[in-house]
Design a protein around this motif. Sequence first.
Motif, PDB file in Angstrom:
ATOM      1  N   VAL A  41       0.846  -1.195   0.000  1.00  0.00           N
ATOM      2  CA  VAL A  41       0.000   0.000   0.000  1.00  0.00           C
ATOM      3  C   VAL A  41       0.883   1.247   0.000  1.00  0.00           C
ATOM      4  CG1 VAL A  41      -1.949  -1.102   1.192  1.00  0.00           C
ATOM      5  CG2 VAL A  41      -0.177   0.048   2.542  1.00  0.00           C
ATOM      6  N   GLY A  65      -2.204 -11.376   3.219  1.00  0.00           N
ATOM      7  CA  GLY A  65      -1.238 -10.795   2.282  1.00  0.00           C
ATOM      8  C   GLY A  65      -0.248  -9.897   3.007  1.00  0.00           C
ATOM      9  N   SER A  71       2.169  -2.836   5.309  1.00  0.00           N
ATOM     10  CA  SER A  71       0.842  -2.547   5.876  1.00  0.00           C
ATOM     11  C   SER A  71       0.724  -3.149   7.277  1.00  0.00           C
ATOM     12  CB  SER A  71      -0.269  -3.069   4.968  1.00  0.00           C
ATOM     13  OG  SER A  71      -0.076  -4.425   4.643  1.00  0.00           O
ATOM     14  N   GLU A  89       0.650 -15.189   4.894  1.00  0.00           N
ATOM     15  CA  GLU A  89       1.504 -14.984   3.727  1.00  0.00           C
ATOM     16  C   GLU A  89       1.872 -16.337   3.119  1.00  0.00           C
ATOM     17  OE1 GLU A  89       2.691 -12.480   1.718  1.00  0.00           O
ATOM     18  OE2 GLU A  89       3.554 -14.209   0.682  1.00  0.00           O
ATOM     19  N   HIS A  94       8.890 -13.907   1.759  1.00  0.00           N
ATOM     20  CA  HIS A  94       8.210 -12.664   2.125  1.00  0.00           C
ATOM     21  C   HIS A  94       8.026 -12.591   3.644  1.00  0.00           C
ATOM     22  CE1 HIS A  94       6.197 -12.054  -2.098  1.00  0.00           C
ATOM     23  NE2 HIS A  94       7.509 -12.133  -2.150  1.00  0.00           N
ATOM     24  N   ASP A 137      -5.620  -8.349   1.244  1.00  0.00           N
ATOM     25  CA  ASP A 137      -4.724  -7.801   0.208  1.00  0.00           C
ATOM     26  C   ASP A 137      -3.801  -8.909  -0.311  1.00  0.00           C
ATOM     27  OD1 ASP A 137      -3.370  -6.032  -1.432  1.00  0.00           O
ATOM     28  OD2 ASP A 137      -2.103  -5.232   0.173  1.00  0.00           O
TER      29      ASP A 137
HETATM   30  N1  SAM Z   1      -0.457  -6.005   2.343  1.00  0.00           N
HETATM   31  C1  SAM Z   1       0.892  -5.834   1.836  1.00  0.00           C
HETATM   32  C2  SAM Z   1       1.305  -4.394   2.014  1.00  0.00           C
HETATM   33  O1  SAM Z   1       0.496  -3.510   1.680  1.00  0.00           O
HETATM   34  O2  SAM Z   1       2.430  -4.140   2.482  1.00  0.00           O
HETATM   35  C3  SAM Z   1       0.964  -6.208   0.366  1.00  0.00           C
HETATM   36  C4  SAM Z   1       0.522  -7.601   0.057  1.00  0.00           C
HETATM   37  S1  SAM Z   1       0.860  -8.085  -1.618  1.00  0.00           S
HETATM   38  C5  SAM Z   1      -0.250  -7.078  -2.510  1.00  0.00           C
HETATM   39  C6  SAM Z   1       0.118  -9.674  -1.711  1.00  0.00           C
HETATM   40  C7  SAM Z   1       0.815 -10.739  -0.881  1.00  0.00           C
HETATM   41  O3  SAM Z   1      -0.084 -11.853  -0.794  1.00  0.00           O
HETATM   42  C8  SAM Z   1       2.100 -11.269  -1.500  1.00  0.00           C
HETATM   43  O4  SAM Z   1       3.150 -11.235  -0.561  1.00  0.00           O
HETATM   44  C9  SAM Z   1       1.759 -12.710  -1.897  1.00  0.00           C
HETATM   45  O5  SAM Z   1       2.856 -13.605  -1.758  1.00  0.00           O
HETATM   46  C10 SAM Z   1       0.659 -13.045  -0.901  1.00  0.00           C
HETATM   47  N2  SAM Z   1      -0.245 -14.109  -1.352  1.00  0.00           N
HETATM   48  C11 SAM Z   1      -0.637 -14.400  -2.617  1.00  0.00           C
HETATM   49  N3  SAM Z   1      -1.455 -15.453  -2.624  1.00  0.00           N
HETATM   50  C12 SAM Z   1      -1.608 -15.834  -1.336  1.00  0.00           C
HETATM   51  C13 SAM Z   1      -2.332 -16.870  -0.702  1.00  0.00           C
HETATM   52  N4  SAM Z   1      -3.077 -17.719  -1.395  1.00  0.00           N
HETATM   53  N5  SAM Z   1      -2.249 -16.966   0.642  1.00  0.00           N
HETATM   54  C14 SAM Z   1      -1.508 -16.093   1.365  1.00  0.00           C
HETATM   55  N6  SAM Z   1      -0.794 -15.099   0.807  1.00  0.00           N
HETATM   56  C15 SAM Z   1      -0.849 -14.969  -0.525  1.00  0.00           C
END
Ligand code: SAM
Length: 219
Positions: A41, A65, A71, A89, A94, A137
């Motif tokens: 974000v 996420g 965030s 996550e 990550h 997210d």
């Molecule tokens: N919320 C974070 C921020 O604003 O700092 C950004 C999150 S980023 C948009 C999306 C994250 O979701 C990534 O790190 C990705 O690896 C993770 N992700 C994707 N698919 C997922 C799943 N099925 N379960 C958990 N995490 C997942």
Amino acid sequence: VAEPGWVDVERYLTDVVVRPDPAHKRALASAVEAGMPAIEVAPNAGKLLRMLVQMSGARRVLEIGTLAGFSSMWMAQGLPDDGRLVTCEFLQKHADVARANLDAAGVGHKVDIRVGAALDTLPTLAGQESFDFVFIDADKENDSNYLDWAIRLGRPGTVIVVDNVIWDGAILEPERDQVNAPGIIKMLDMMGQDPRLDATAIQTVGSKGWDGFAIARVR
Ligand code: SAM
């Protein structure tokens, strides 16, 4: 289409009003160094999340996420010292970067990072104390599933925020993104129609392009 100064205005507002602290800046730099995508974000949205956590009096926050914990850091800062943020996550890498960032920011003791597919993790959180605030997210395909879990793991009054609900306008042209747009559209339909929710959605412009967030309150 030329973008009329959106990014410059965001930078100005971030410097003058939002005023991220050094831990936020270090977290962004660490994600770049680790070769992670810059899909966190924006700082003004992160601070909005922190303020919503504070204004709702949340003690237990759920995030789906984590990425580098940007965030997560904002929201954890909005929690009391004995508050708890559980963040889901998929990727261990990550989660490792996020853990280091959250510890360095002095909020690591409030944060529990659960590695794995969120749809596997979320059922394990049932039966615990309910969550007061949820931030969704992750993979947009599953937005409506995550929204359903957020309601089930919440209580009347729980606040739910879903990021990236405009997707550069693809919600009106889902053929442009057949993976993410249909998931977002399904979630927005649910926001408007599910009797368990009261909701609105806001579109935004800035460093993250044309996007927005939806916010709901569990009835
Ligand atoms: N919320 C974070 C921020 O604003 O700092 C950004 C999150 S980023 C948009 C999306 C994250 O979701 C990534 O790190 C990705 O690896 C993770 N992700 C994707 N698919 C997922 C799943 N099925 N379960 C958990 N995490 C997942």
